[in-house]
Design a protein around this motif. Sequence first.
Motif, mmCIF file in Angstrom:
data_model
loop_
_atom_site.group_PDB
_atom_site.id
_atom_site.type_symbol
_atom_site.label_atom_id
_atom_site.label_comp_id
_atom_site.label_asym_id
_atom_site.label_seq_id
_atom_site.Cartn_x
_atom_site.Cartn_y
_atom_site.Cartn_z
ATOM 1 N N ILE A 1 41.998 40.098 39.619
ATOM 2 C CA ILE A 1 43.265 39.943 40.347
ATOM 3 C C ILE A 1 43.757 38.503 40.263
ATOM 4 O O ILE A 1 44.944 38.241 40.001
ATOM 5 C CB ILE A 1 43.095 40.368 41.820
ATOM 6 C CG1 ILE A 1 42.725 41.855 41.923
ATOM 7 C CG2 ILE A 1 44.385 40.112 42.593
ATOM 8 C CD1 ILE A 1 42.258 42.268 43.312
ATOM 9 N N MET A 2 42.859 37.545 40.444
ATOM 10 C CA MET A 2 43.272 36.142 40.442
ATOM 11 C C MET A 2 43.671 35.670 39.047
ATOM 12 O O MET A 2 44.567 34.823 38.906
ATOM 13 C CB MET A 2 42.154 35.265 41.009
ATOM 14 C CG MET A 2 41.869 35.502 42.493
ATOM 15 S SD MET A 2 43.324 35.371 43.565
ATOM 16 C CE MET A 2 43.804 33.665 43.323
ATOM 17 N N ASP A 3 43.034 36.212 38.011
ATOM 18 C CA ASP A 3 43.452 35.889 36.641
ATOM 19 C C ASP A 3 44.901 36.306 36.410
ATOM 20 O O ASP A 3 45.725 35.532 35.903
ATOM 21 C CB ASP A 3 42.549 36.603 35.631
ATOM 22 C CG ASP A 3 41.285 35.823 35.300
ATOM 23 O OD1 ASP A 3 41.208 34.639 35.672
ATOM 24 O OD2 ASP A 3 40.390 36.402 34.675
ATOM 25 N N VAL A 4 45.212 37.549 36.756
ATOM 26 C CA VAL A 4 46.554 38.069 36.505
ATOM 27 C C VAL A 4 47.568 37.388 37.417
ATOM 28 O O VAL A 4 48.689 37.077 36.999
ATOM 29 C CB VAL A 4 46.590 39.601 36.694
ATOM 30 C CG1 VAL A 4 47.976 40.145 36.355
ATOM 31 C CG2 VAL A 4 45.539 40.283 35.822
ATOM 32 N N PHE B 1 48.123 37.526 46.998
ATOM 33 C CA PHE B 1 47.684 37.978 48.321
ATOM 34 C C PHE B 1 46.647 39.088 48.220
ATOM 35 O O PHE B 1 45.758 39.193 49.071
ATOM 36 C CB PHE B 1 48.884 38.403 49.172
ATOM 37 C CG PHE B 1 49.522 37.249 49.892
ATOM 38 C CD1 PHE B 1 49.089 36.871 51.155
ATOM 39 C CD2 PHE B 1 50.533 36.519 49.296
ATOM 40 C CE1 PHE B 1 49.649 35.787 51.813
ATOM 41 C CE2 PHE B 1 51.107 35.434 49.937
ATOM 42 C CZ PHE B 1 50.666 35.060 51.206
ATOM 43 N N GLN B 2 46.730 39.918 47.186
ATOM 44 C CA GLN B 2 45.679 40.907 46.977
ATOM 45 C C GLN B 2 44.347 40.213 46.700
ATOM 46 O O GLN B 2 43.297 40.620 47.204
ATOM 47 C CB GLN B 2 46.035 41.838 45.819
ATOM 48 C CG GLN B 2 47.124 42.838 46.151
ATOM 49 C CD GLN B 2 47.478 43.721 44.960
ATOM 50 O OE1 GLN B 2 46.824 43.680 43.921
ATOM 51 N NE2 GLN B 2 48.514 44.527 45.111
ATOM 52 N N GLY B 3 44.400 39.160 45.904
ATOM 53 C CA GLY B 3 43.182 38.420 45.609
ATOM 54 C C GLY B 3 42.630 37.728 46.843
ATOM 55 O O GLY B 3 41.421 37.761 47.107
ATOM 56 N N TRP B 4 43.503 37.107 47.615
ATOM 57 C CA TRP B 4 43.055 36.424 48.833
ATOM 58 C C TRP B 4 42.560 37.420 49.873
ATOM 59 O O TRP B 4 41.689 37.092 50.685
ATOM 60 C CB TRP B 4 44.199 35.577 49.401
ATOM 61 C CG TRP B 4 44.584 34.442 48.501
ATOM 62 C CD1 TRP B 4 43.760 33.762 47.642
ATOM 63 C CD2 TRP B 4 45.885 33.862 48.344
ATOM 64 N NE1 TRP B 4 44.461 32.794 46.966
ATOM 65 C CE2 TRP B 4 45.773 32.825 47.372
ATOM 66 C CE3 TRP B 4 47.132 34.098 48.912
ATOM 67 C CZ2 TRP B 4 46.852 32.037 46.983
ATOM 68 C CZ3 TRP B 4 48.212 33.323 48.534
ATOM 69 C CH2 TRP B 4 48.079 32.300 47.575
ATOM 70 N N ASN B 5 43.110 38.642 49.858
ATOM 71 C CA ASN B 5 42.689 39.664 50.817
ATOM 72 C C ASN B 5 41.451 40.424 50.365
ATOM 73 O O ASN B 5 40.871 41.183 51.147
ATOM 74 C CB ASN B 5 43.817 40.683 51.045
ATOM 75 C CG ASN B 5 44.930 40.126 51.913
ATOM 76 O OD1 ASN B 5 44.780 39.072 52.516
ATOM 77 N ND2 ASN B 5 46.043 40.846 51.990
ATOM 78 N N CYS B 6 41.056 40.261 49.116
ATOM 79 C CA CYS B 6 39.917 41.012 48.585
ATOM 80 C C CYS B 6 38.632 40.527 49.258
ATOM 81 O O CYS B 6 38.288 39.348 49.196
ATOM 82 C CB CYS B 6 39.819 40.849 47.069
ATOM 83 S SG CYS B 6 38.511 41.839 46.324
ATOM 84 N N ARG B 7 37.909 41.462 49.884
ATOM 85 C CA ARG B 7 36.686 41.117 50.623
ATOM 86 C C ARG B 7 35.427 41.283 49.780
ATOM 87 O O ARG B 7 34.329 41.232 50.304
ATOM 88 C CB ARG B 7 36.564 41.998 51.872
ATOM 89 C CG ARG B 7 37.755 41.941 52.820
ATOM 90 C CD ARG B 7 38.018 40.535 53.359
ATOM 91 N NE ARG B 7 38.806 40.553 54.555
ATOM 92 C CZ ARG B 7 40.125 40.581 54.589
ATOM 93 N NH1 ARG B 7 40.802 40.602 53.449
ATOM 94 N NH2 ARG B 7 40.770 40.591 55.733
ATOM 95 N N MET B 8 35.594 41.501 48.490
ATOM 96 C CA MET B 8 34.447 41.803 47.640
ATOM 97 C C MET B 8 34.435 40.847 46.458
ATOM 98 O O MET B 8 35.253 40.960 45.543
ATOM 99 C CB MET B 8 34.538 43.257 47.158
ATOM 100 C CG MET B 8 33.339 43.754 46.400
ATOM 101 S SD MET B 8 33.411 45.561 46.166
ATOM 102 C CE MET B 8 35.014 45.756 45.365
ATOM 103 N N GLU B 9 33.539 39.876 46.489
ATOM 104 C CA GLU B 9 33.438 38.937 45.387
ATOM 105 C C GLU B 9 32.961 39.666 44.123
ATOM 106 O O GLU B 9 32.224 40.637 44.191
ATOM 107 C CB GLU B 9 32.456 37.816 45.732
ATOM 108 C CG GLU B 9 32.906 36.897 46.866
ATOM 109 C CD GLU B 9 34.123 36.070 46.500
ATOM 110 O OE1 GLU B 9 34.332 35.827 45.277
ATOM 111 O OE2 GLU B 9 34.869 35.667 47.411
ATOM 112 N N GLY B 10 33.422 39.177 42.978
ATOM 113 C CA GLY B 10 32.997 39.788 41.724
ATOM 114 C C GLY B 10 34.161 40.101 40.815
ATOM 115 O O GLY B 10 35.231 39.484 40.905
ATOM 116 N N LYS B 11 33.964 41.081 39.938
ATOM 117 C CA LYS B 11 34.900 41.327 38.847
ATOM 118 C C LYS B 11 36.301 41.712 39.311
ATOM 119 O O LYS B 11 37.295 41.319 38.681
ATOM 120 C CB LYS B 11 34.358 42.407 37.914
ATOM 121 C CG LYS B 11 34.158 43.777 38.558
ATOM 122 C CD LYS B 11 33.502 44.750 37.592
ATOM 123 C CE LYS B 11 33.259 46.099 38.232
ATOM 124 N NZ LYS B 11 32.512 47.022 37.351
#
Length: 297
Positions: free
Chosen positions: A59-62, A44-54
């Motif tokens: 987050i999505m890797d972990v 959900f942190q990854g889906w909520n992240c509004r900033m594409e990039g590293k």
Amino acid sequence: MFRHTKHLQFEAKPEKPDALYAMKLQELIGGAFGEMTVTMQYLFQGWNCRMEGKYKDLIMDVATEEIGHVEMLATMVARLLEGAPDDVTAEAVKDPAVAAVVGGMNPQHAIVGGGGPVLADSAGTPWNGKYIVASGNLMADFRANVAAEAQGRLQTARLYHMTDDPGVKAMLKFNLARDTYHQNLWLAAIQQLQEDGVEGPVVPSDLFDEENQEHAGTLWHLSDGTESDQGVWASGPAPDGRHTFEFLADPAALGGPASGPAPKPTQYVTSHADASGKPKQPPQAKGPGERIKDAFQ
């Protein structure tokens, strides 16, 4: 999208079944700081992240790795439950020593999971989505991630000392190592956020001019302890570079008595006054004649 690979990230083979330990291991699956929590927290942190990039990629890797950790633990629990409970177990528990061990197993493994794991902690409490933190603010979230990984590694370490099974220990050694890395990872990511100027130490990095500056750096001494002023948090510059720490040895209350407003009479709250502030008048019982008169009116 997600794609499942039919191989565990690390092997999960116990040397022998142990239903009691399977119940204990449930904590690392469905506990407040278990792998299900960090899985959903990071997703959900990854889906909520509004900033594409590293940061989002990290987050999505972990998050995806943590799904694999749930699978490893679920597989281990199922293998620890092999042969229990069934007719063989029923026969085995005639021995008092065996009965004492099997008697400690989670009955939901048999009733709900059909001899497999369940989405619950070691006490059988179902996993709850309220365990996760995903605010959209990366600094706040990454700090929550450090805490989650620290608690998870702590519980894994305790469980490591609760078994002598070489297969279980081998998997837990891997889990300990990944929890070590993930703690360091999130700590490094916190530092990177500051170096990149994306977030500051205080969340959110706003409203500093609006806040009451008089109270933005003071430690109120409010306990019987005598050493709270012995740390770096009691004097000198604060980590954010904007505030200064100060120790208040004898702080005074800044507000009045903690009293609520007068209650409404229909709430039947015990008090000395009604809602108008006047002395409360208790309801007076009416006689039969008055009640008939009121009904006609």
